[in-house]
Write an enzyme that holds these catalytic residues in place. Structure first.
Site, PDB file in Angstrom:
ATOM      1  N   GLY A   1       0.797  -1.218   0.000  1.00 48.39           N
ATOM      2  CA  GLY A   1       0.000   0.000   0.000  1.00 48.39           C
ATOM      3  C   GLY A   1       0.831   1.269   0.000  1.00 48.39           C
ATOM      4  O   GLY A   1       1.955   1.296  -0.512  1.00 48.39           O
TER       5      GLY A   1
ATOM      6  N   ASP B   1       1.197  -4.805 -16.362  1.00 42.40           N
ATOM      7  CA  ASP B   1       2.420  -4.017 -16.597  1.00 42.40           C
ATOM      8  C   ASP B   1       2.470  -2.926 -15.521  1.00 42.40           C
ATOM      9  O   ASP B   1       1.611  -2.042 -15.499  1.00 42.40           O
ATOM     10  CB  ASP B   1       2.361  -3.407 -18.001  1.00 42.40           C
ATOM     11  CG  ASP B   1       3.586  -2.565 -18.341  1.00 42.40           C
ATOM     12  OD1 ASP B   1       4.447  -2.386 -17.471  1.00 42.40           O
ATOM     13  OD2 ASP B   1       3.662  -2.087 -19.488  1.00 42.40           O
TER      14      ASP B   1
ATOM     15  N   GLY C   1       3.622   4.105 -10.346  1.00 45.71           N
ATOM     16  CA  GLY C   1       4.075   5.121  -9.391  1.00 45.71           C
ATOM     17  C   GLY C   1       3.824   6.532  -9.910  1.00 45.71           C
ATOM     18  O   GLY C   1       3.460   7.436  -9.151  1.00 45.71           O
ATOM     19  N   ASP C   2       4.003   6.721 -11.212  1.00 44.89           N
ATOM     20  CA  ASP C   2       3.761   8.041 -11.809  1.00 44.89           C
ATOM     21  C   ASP C   2       2.283   8.401 -11.710  1.00 44.89           C
ATOM     22  O   ASP C   2       1.920   9.556 -11.450  1.00 44.89           O
ATOM     23  CB  ASP C   2       4.185   8.046 -13.286  1.00 44.89           C
ATOM     24  CG  ASP C   2       5.669   7.777 -13.458  1.00 44.89           C
ATOM     25  OD1 ASP C   2       6.445   8.129 -12.549  1.00 44.89           O
ATOM     26  OD2 ASP C   2       6.057   7.210 -14.495  1.00 44.89           O
TER      27      ASP C   2
HETATM   28  O1  RIB Z   1       8.160   5.465 -14.531  1.00 43.90           O
HETATM   29  C1  RIB Z   1       8.052   4.843 -15.780  1.00 43.90           C
HETATM   30  C2  RIB Z   1       8.858   5.579 -16.799  1.00 43.90           C
HETATM   31  O2  RIB Z   1      10.235   5.495 -16.448  1.00 43.90           O
HETATM   32  C3  RIB Z   1       8.795   5.050 -18.203  1.00 43.90           C
HETATM   33  O3  RIB Z   1       7.726   5.583 -18.934  1.00 43.90           O
HETATM   34  C4  RIB Z   1      10.170   5.345 -18.760  1.00 43.90           C
HETATM   35  O4  RIB Z   1      10.170   6.245 -19.828  1.00 43.90           O
HETATM   36  C5  RIB Z   1      11.004   5.851 -17.579  1.00 43.90           C
HETATM   37  O5  RIB Z   1      11.125   7.209 -17.560  1.00 43.90           O
END
Ligand code: RIB
Length: 299
Positions: free
Chosen positions: A218, A239, A244-245
């Site tokens: 978590g 995938d 995280g982004d």
């Molecule tokens: O966090 C994922 C990203 O890390 C990918 O899209 C890749 O380009 C790297 O920057």
């Protein structure tokens, strides 16, 4: 309140493999795809798709049309993103049967984000805006200093971990969004044990707030006086790239909307679960409507 994201843009070259290639081994990919990515671009898209106002500052090369197109189509303002000669940044990504990845990045145009570009972009900052940074472009430390002087709150996703992190003035950061590996590195903790990382980070940066993402365990938010924990939404991992982004973008978006932290963590957690269940980086990031529906189905 807007977010100015000074960050990377990559063309992701994604190879589906049975297992990650080992030293000295040659393997044949099962699938291949090219998609838009880069931690900066992914976080801008997550912010925009969740309904925040986001301005992306960065650089692409002559081959970067697809990166600009996806930002525009997602509602990201790109007046601060320059097209330069040469190649865009790119990433070589292996995704295995369990949806886990490993990534090699090549800086390309991301290494040409200049101090002038940062100065120009930061002129638009108003008191209270958030400037978001990762560690995939040139001049990250300068960007943090300039943003702070302009009165912005500075958010850092200190990824990837490398020598360049040492050039970033961490004491200027208001929000750290990081995983346990990054947390261990930045805190100087002896292990990736979350309690230990939390204590060390609070000790080192008492004025900052932290979001610690812990994979299956978590996510935690903590600052000087508060701590909130959120479990993951369980999904089949296809995938994990950009999970995280997605969390980072949705978290900051929640702040711009003035939401309470527990609600923000829940929404960010749902958004990143959806991203994990889909292929690719930018293509996997859900809209707010998708996240809302996903949470309603699970309540
Ligand atoms: O966090 C994922 C990203 O890390 C990918 O899209 C890749 O380009 C790297 O920057």
């Amino acid at each position: 309140m807007k977010v100015l994201n000074i960050g990377s843009l990559n063309i992701d070259r994604v190879y589906g493999v049975d297992h990650f290639v080992r030293p000295g081994e040659t393997i044949k990919t099962k699938t291949y795809a090219e998609a838009c990515g880069g931690k900066g671009l992914n976080q801008s898209i997550a912010l925009a798709r969740s309904g925040a106002e986001v301005h992306h500052v960065g650089a692409v090369g002559a081959d970067g049309g697809m990166l600009l197109d996806v930002l525009k189509a997602s509602g990201v303002h790109i007046e601060g993103t320059k097209s330069l000669s040469g190649a865009s940044g790119h990433a070589v990504i292996q995704v295995d049967q369990n949806g886990q990845n490993n990534i090699i990045i090549c800086g390309g145009a991301n290494d040409s984000v200049s101090k002038e570009m940062i100065d120009e972009a930061v002129k638009e900052v108003e008191e209270g805006d958030i400037v978001l940074l990762q560690n995939e472009i040139s001049n990250v430390g300068y960007a943090a200093e300039t943003a702070k002087k302009a009165g912005a709150k500075v958010a850092l996703n200190p990824s990837p971990i490398n020598e360049n992190l040492k050039t970033i003035p961490m004491d200027l950061i208001d929000y750290f969004i990081l995983n346990e590996i990054e947390g261990k590195e930045i805190s100087g903790a002896e292990s990736e044990e979350p309690e230990m990382i939390m204590e060390k980070l609070k000790e080192k940066y008492p004025k900052a707030a932290f979001v610690l993402t812990l994979g299956e365990k978590g996510s935690w938010y903590f600052d000087e006086t508060r701590c909130f924990k959120q479990e993951i939404y369980k999904v089949k991992a296809v995938d994990t790239t950009a999970a995280g982004d997605t969390f980072c973008g949705y978290f900051l978006s929640g702040l711009t909307k003035g939401k309470e932290i527990p609600e923000i963590l829940k929404t960010a957690s749902a958004a990143s679960a959806i991203a994990v269940s889909r292929s690719g980086a930018a293509p996997s990031i859900p809209t707010y409507e998708e996240v809302d529906k996903f949470m309603a189905e699970r309540s």
